[in-house]
Design a protein around this motif. Structure first.
Motif: not given
Length: 291
Positions: A49-50, A88-89, A91-92, A96
């Motif tokens: 995700g990041r 990644a959702s 929200r995630q 981030i």
């Protein structure tokens, strides 16, 4: 590079080149040098995700034009693009972005002429990091096809960086579909904190040993990649349980050929997209010079 109908090298062309093993080693060494034991830059690489938020923010920045509303790097556009990768959702992504703002990688600003919208932009510090990051990714292409061809990215040229990152937007769906999601052996490493970096270090050390067996110090790996010893052990043992990593009687590890091939395919795919973006960026810069 041999003359072909394409302006860039395909993944198969890269994998079949006899210089690919050397270029792969250069790639891994450069990426590890940029991130190992460096908490600030590790923030950008801790998980899939990041990695994607960072890369896509830079791509959207590359294509951003104040007078073109469709190019604005809004939060919603960032979420939509990261969503193509399924790592990644929404929200995630919010978390981030908030973290990246907190540590000085990103800034949130009102959109031009519409203060109701917020756009996400890299800070000067992140742009400087990205120049080094992009250079490290063109070093292996220089091994394959000659450094002269990639003089601008290897010199960390800022105009090239913006043009190349803007061109990279067009490759993102291909990257999601063909490089990330289709390469299922690597998904566990993308989803785990520092997973891809740990895999690259294991494979790199494996290539340096005649028998390929690596005595992994979990504490050392954790220190290098800013994660716990338990996290390192859990990830590598899970990969071993699923047959992607071998463990000998002495507890040494060795990535199986199928996992090494999956990593090679990932690297070749990334290099191909970078070469494609290079061709598009050079065409854009040439057109600007001619205007």
């Amino acid at each position: 590079m041999e003359a072909t109908e394409r302006a860039y090298a395909t993944p198969d062309r890269i994998l079949q080149d006899p210089r690919f093993p050397a270029s792969r080693d250069v790639y891994i060494d450069a990426v590890l040098e940029l991130h190992e034991a460096k908490p600030s830059t590790m923030e950008l690489m801790l998980d899939g995700g990041r990695i994607l938020v960072y890369g896509i923010v830079m791509a959207l920045w590359g294509g951003y034009r104040e007078d073109d509303v469709a190019s604005w790097p809004t939060i919603s556009r960032l979420k939509e693009t990261v969503g193509w990768f399924g790592v990644a959702s929404p929200r995630q992504i919010d978390l981030i972005v908030a973290r990246f703002v907190q540590v000085g990688h990103l800034r949130i600003a009102p959109a031009p002429n519409d203060r109701r919208l917020r756009i996400v932009l890299p800070t000067p510090a992140l742009i400087d990091h990205d120049r080094a990051f992009v250079r490290s990714h063109y070093e292996p292409l220089g091994v394959l096809f000659g450094r002269e061809r990639y003089a601008l990215p290897l010199a960390e040229d800022l105009a090239f960086l913006k043009a190349m990152r803007g061109a990279w937007i067009a490759t993102l769906q291909t990257m999601a579909r063909e490089i990330i999601l289709a390469n299922t052996r690597l998904l566990r490493f993308y989803s785990a904190s520092a997973g891809m970096l740990m895999l690259m270090r294991l494979v790199r050390r494996q290539h340096l040993r005649p028998d390929g067996w690596v005595a992994v110090d979990y504490t050392d790996f954790g220190r290098r990649f800013c994660v716990s010893r338990t996290h390192v052990r859990t990830l590598l043992k899970a990969a071993a349980a699923d047959g992607d990593i071998e463990v000998d009687a002495r507890g040494r590890l060795r990535a199986r050929p199928e996992l090494v091939a999956a990593l090679d395919s990932n690297i070749a795919g990334r290099l191909s997209l970078l070469d494609r973006s290079h061709a598009a960026a050079m065409a854009c810069l040439s057109a600007s010079d001619a205007a």
